[in-house]
Design an enzyme around this catalytic site. Structure first.
Site, short mmCIF file in Angstrom:
data_model
loop_
_atom_site.label_atom_id
_atom_site.label_comp_id
_atom_site.label_asym_id
_atom_site.label_seq_id
_atom_site.Cartn_x
_atom_site.Cartn_y
_atom_site.Cartn_z
N GLU A 126 30.26 52.91 65.02
CA GLU A 126 31.08 52.76 63.81
C GLU A 126 31.06 51.30 63.44
O GLU A 126 31.80 50.50 64.02
CB GLU A 126 32.54 53.19 64.09
CG GLU A 126 32.73 54.67 64.25
CD GLU A 126 34.21 55.07 64.39
OE1 GLU A 126 35.10 54.22 64.22
OE2 GLU A 126 34.44 56.25 64.69
N HIS A 148 34.63 49.73 62.19
CA HIS A 148 35.90 49.75 62.95
C HIS A 148 36.01 48.47 63.79
O HIS A 148 35.23 48.27 64.71
CB HIS A 148 35.91 51.00 63.84
CG HIS A 148 37.11 51.13 64.73
ND1 HIS A 148 38.01 52.18 64.64
CD2 HIS A 148 37.56 50.36 65.75
CE1 HIS A 148 38.96 52.04 65.57
NE2 HIS A 148 38.70 50.95 66.27
ZN LIG Z 1 38.50 53.51 63.07
#
Ligand SMILES: [Zn+2]
Length: 358
Positions: A325, A328
């Site tokens: 990700e 994030h």
């Molecule tokens: Zn997240």
């Protein structure tokens, strides 16, 4: 210049005293041998076996002839635990050199080791996060995987040899900036940080996050604007356990549990509940895209300057348990984030290597 006789005599005496003081220690060892000589004779020990450790066991009445060779290898330590080490580990079958290593372990590890039968420690020398409790698991994991012992120790400490959501532990200090929340570490039920503040979010809403995280994030936003001319906005940061529960339940219904676990956390196991994690989006990217490669490049090489780490990286998927990700980020503090960045660690590795005490 002529010196008066009394000055000469005083100087002479002074020099003699200095010489005496400086050569005295040279005789010390011999004195010791002489003191022990009669004991050596009594036990029929050749004087060639003489060592500080041997003197110590003789003087403390714990000499045992079967360990005569080991005494030579054991480095004497002037510590209260030295006697206990000798009395505990020699009978378990440890050799002198192994005992030197045991003395370098933490007292916690030493005490655990004392209550175990002999184990071969030679593969673990100088591995600082070695935990005696996990020894059998290390050996098993080493047999079944192609990792060096150094990595085996870290991965087993992180429970990677066990199925996800087993052997789970609840955070003791959920308010700590370094709190670890993953598939083996949860937050207390319904934990909510007490210092939540908000920043303006991408969707025009107010996004809650912890105070220190917010301050650091505002600095990051300012810097990326100045240095790259782009905006990075928050879409989500703090998320309640109830909200996570709703999300996860929904994902499981749509994708099945196994798939859902690769990208969504179970309630109580989401880092978003800490108030230290933020999902980002560059508003000029199309709706399906959060960041492009260029945005990510800046983020991954600069986030640490503000105390953030990119939490779920491609090369750490097998440790974090989450698909990559790039959007994030997680606040940990500048010093910690800098080490994590420089040594290319993930949070799990950092905590195991630098925070946990075994
Ligand atoms: Zn997240």
């Amino acid at each position: 210049m002529k010196l008066k006789p009394w000055v000469k005599i005083t100087l002479f005496l002074f020099i003699i005293i200095i010489i005496f003081i400086s050569i005295k220690p040279l005789f010390k060892k011999d004195n010791n041998i002489n003191n022990n000589k009669s004991i050596y004779e009594e036990y029929h020990i050749p004087i060639s076996k003489q060592s500080k450790t041997l003197d110590y066991v003789l003087n403390n009445n714990i000499y045992d002839e079967k360990y005569l060779d080991e005494y030579q290898d054991i480095n004497y330590k002037e510590e209260d635990y030295f006697k206990d080490i000798l009395l505990s580990f020699l009978p378990l079958g440890y050799k002198g050199k192994e005992i030197n290593y045991i003395m370098s372990l933490s007292s916690l590890n030493r005490n655990k080791l004392k209550n175990k039968e002999y184990i071969d420690l030679s593969n673990y020398y100088n591995i600082k996060n070695f935990n005696v409790d996990n020894y059998d698991r290390y050996e098993e994991y080493f047999k079944n995987n192609n990792y060096e012992y150094k990595d085996v120790v870290t991965y087993v400490n992180l429970n990677l040899d066990l199925p996800v959501y087993t052997n789970t532990e609840e955070a003791i200090d959920a308010n700590n900036n370094l709190v670890l929340v993953n598939k083996y570490n949860s937050l207390p039920a319904d934990y909510k940080p007490s210092d939540l503040e908000t920043v303006k979010g991408y969707y025009g809403d107010q996004v809650p996050m912890r105070k220190e995280t917010k301050e650091a994030f505002l600095n990051l936003q300012k810097a990326v604007k100045e240095e790259k001319g782009i905006e990075l906005m928050a879409t989500t940061a703090f998320r309640t356990q109830a909200r996570q529960n709703a999300l996860y339940t929904d994902y499981v219904a749509k994708h099945g549990k196994e798939k859902a676990d690769t990208f969504s956390a179970r309630p109580g196991y989401s880092e978003h509940q800490t108030g230290l994690a933020i999902d980002l989006k560059n508003p000029i990217r199309p709706s399906g895209e959060r960041l492009n490669d260029d945005d990510y490049d800046w983020l991954k090489n600069n986030a640490h300057r503000f105390g953030f780490i990119v939490r779920y990286k491609k090369e750490k998927e097998f440790i974090t348990g989450y698909d990559e990700e790039d959007w994030h980020i997680r606040y940990v503090g500048i010093n910690e984030a800098t080490i994590i960045y420089q040594e290319n660690l993930c949070l799990e590795e950092y905590i195991d290597l630098y925070v946990k005490q075994y």
